[in-house]
Enzyme design. Structure first.
Site, short mmCIF file in Angstrom:
data_model
loop_
_atom_site.label_atom_id
_atom_site.label_comp_id
_atom_site.label_asym_id
_atom_site.label_seq_id
_atom_site.Cartn_x
_atom_site.Cartn_y
_atom_site.Cartn_z
N GLU A 184 0.81 -1.21 0.00
CA GLU A 184 0.00 0.00 0.00
C GLU A 184 0.85 1.27 0.00
OE1 GLU A 184 -2.64 -3.25 0.93
OE2 GLU A 184 -0.69 -2.69 1.75
N HIS A 253 -8.55 -5.79 11.19
CA HIS A 253 -9.28 -5.65 9.93
C HIS A 253 -10.69 -5.09 10.13
CE1 HIS A 253 -6.67 -8.96 7.77
NE2 HIS A 253 -5.99 -7.90 8.14
#
Length: 450
Positions: A184, A253
């Site tokens: 990312e 998450h």
């Protein structure tokens, strides 16, 4: 009494999986919370915990079976002393009945939204999932402007981790729909640099939790460059993806980053609830000359709402939507929090309490004027969100109301939020960690003294 154990949906988008391994055998005692099987999906292998207690009476689906549909009975629990031999074998699935080609599939049932004053009267409305609305918005903007492109993990060949980019690779090719490595920080930096050069990237994160790796690129590069360059260079870029809790994906998450990003000058922050808002706001985000954080929710992707059939449907930032008018209390929310707010309003109506429900839609800029005007009428306010309580969006709204509408308040503002803990993995604890409709109802009863 025998209890069927069904093939679980380990995520809101799961339709089938492989029953990889049984961790118990027939005759074993089973306790609630005990891991009894391993289930494989195309993403991962996950443990399946028992919800009920009993004796494993019969295993209906052998381990190794692929393509087991969600909610298929896979085993049967019996009580102590109950005869497992009396349990019938699972019936074979009936052969599908041929249907004429002219028979249309039933249309999805759309959740009814209030009439948007920006939509011309008589406009055709089409039931559309949030997933489809997001895809349509990107496709329309990519057709309109060839400098717009999509990049992220699995957006091309796999057509998106949640199938949001379905069909885009076929239409626009691999120069404008780009699969990235799992890094990312790296691909976000590439996209920010491309925006400095005049392109208009849409960066998809499989989940905004993974964008934590790219915070320096998002905040120090994208958000601040326009200011630090004296207006000479900006970043026209959209960062979008799933945000907040899904289903048993644990602490790392499941985070809701709405309040984090809403603090940052230089960013615009959007968090829609319905499909029409998802489409209209994403089109606006792609055209906006500033970096936009576009927060979606995995559980909402498959929800169906009416979307106007218009050639170019956009929604301006900073305009809240009143989903339901009321006189006794104002409930303010955004994103999936609207689900709890609207459910609570329905229940409260049965108690004789009229709730006005406001969807902020954008968090930066935020339409506090609509909230203030509503509170001046109802004299009470409850905010609803899934994020943590400290530094929440509800905290900010409370502060604004103290300054701008203090004389109109007949009760303290109550903020309903997720609990102040990391998200647990266990299903029963995860449920307790999230905000609930019951909590919203209770908060309204507190502020209305009823």
């Amino acid at each position: 009494m025998a209890t069927e154990i069904l093939m679980p949906a380990l995520s809101p988008t799961m339709e089938e999986g492989t029953l990889a391994k049984w961790l118990v055998k027939e005759g074993d005692a089973v306790e609630s919370g005990m891991v009894i099987a391993e289930i494989e999906t195309d993403k991962a292998t996950m443990e399946f915990e028992a919800v009920d207690e009993g004796i494993m009476g019969k295993i209906l689906i052998p381990e190794g079976t692929e393509g087991v549909a969600v909610n298929t009975p896979i085993a049967v629990l019996v009580e102590e002393g109950e005869d497992a031999s009396a349990i019938p074998e699972p019936a074979a699935a009936p052969a599908p009945t041929p249907t004429p080609e002219t028979t249309a599939a039933p249309a999805p049932v759309a959740i009814e939204a209030p009439q948007d004053p920006g939509i011309p009267a008589g406009t055709e409305m089409k039931p559309t999932t949030v997933r489809e609305a997001l895809r349509d918005a990107m496709a329309e903007e990519m057709r309109r402007d060839e400098t717009v492109y999509l990049m992220g993990e699995e957006v091309a060949q796999y057509q998106g981790a949640y199938k949001v980019s379905q069909g885009l690779l076929d239409e626009f090719g691999d120069k404008r729909v780009i699969d990235t490595p799992i890094t990312e920080h790296g691909f976000t930096g590439l996209a920010v640099g491309a925006s400095f050069g005049g392109l208009k990237p849409i960066v998809e994160y499989m989940t905004f939790n993974f964008a934590m790796q790219a915070m320096d690129q998002i905040i120090n590069s994208a958000a601040k460059t326009l200011y630090m360059s004296g207006g000479q260079m900006g970043a026209q870029i959209v960062f979008r993806g799933a945000n907040g809790a899904a289903s048993r994906v644990a602490a790392q998450h499941s985070q809701d980053f709405a309040a984090w990003y809403a603090q940052i000058p230089g960013l615009k922050v959007v968090m829609p609830y319905c499909a029409a808002d998802a489409k209209g706001l994403l089109k606006t985000a792609i055209r906006d000359p500033n970096p936009v954080i576009f927060l979606e929710n995995e559980i909402l992707y498959g929800q169906t709402f009416d979307v106007p059939v218009l050639d170019d449907y956009t929604i301006p930032f900073g305009v809240a939507k009143i989903w339901r008018e009321g006189t006794d209390v104002t409930i303010v929310s955004f994103g999936i929090g609207m689900k709890y707010a609207l459910e609570a309003a329905d229940r409260l109506a049965g108690d004789g309490i009229s709730a006005e429900v406001i969807d902020l839609r954008t968090l930066r800029p935020m339409d506090t004027a609509t909230v203030i005007k509503s509170v001046m009428k109802t004299n009470r306010c409850v905010t609803v969100e899934e994020g943590w309580p400290v530094g929440s969006i509800g905290n900010h709204i409370s502060a604004v109301l103290m300054q701008e509408a203090f004389d109109y308040l007949d009760a303290p503002v109550i903020n309903c939020t997720g609990k102040d803990v990391p998200m647990p993995y266990a299903a029963n604890l995860e449920k307790l960690a999230l905000v609930t409709t019951d909590e919203v109802v209770e908060a309204v009863h507190q502020v209305t003294y009823r």
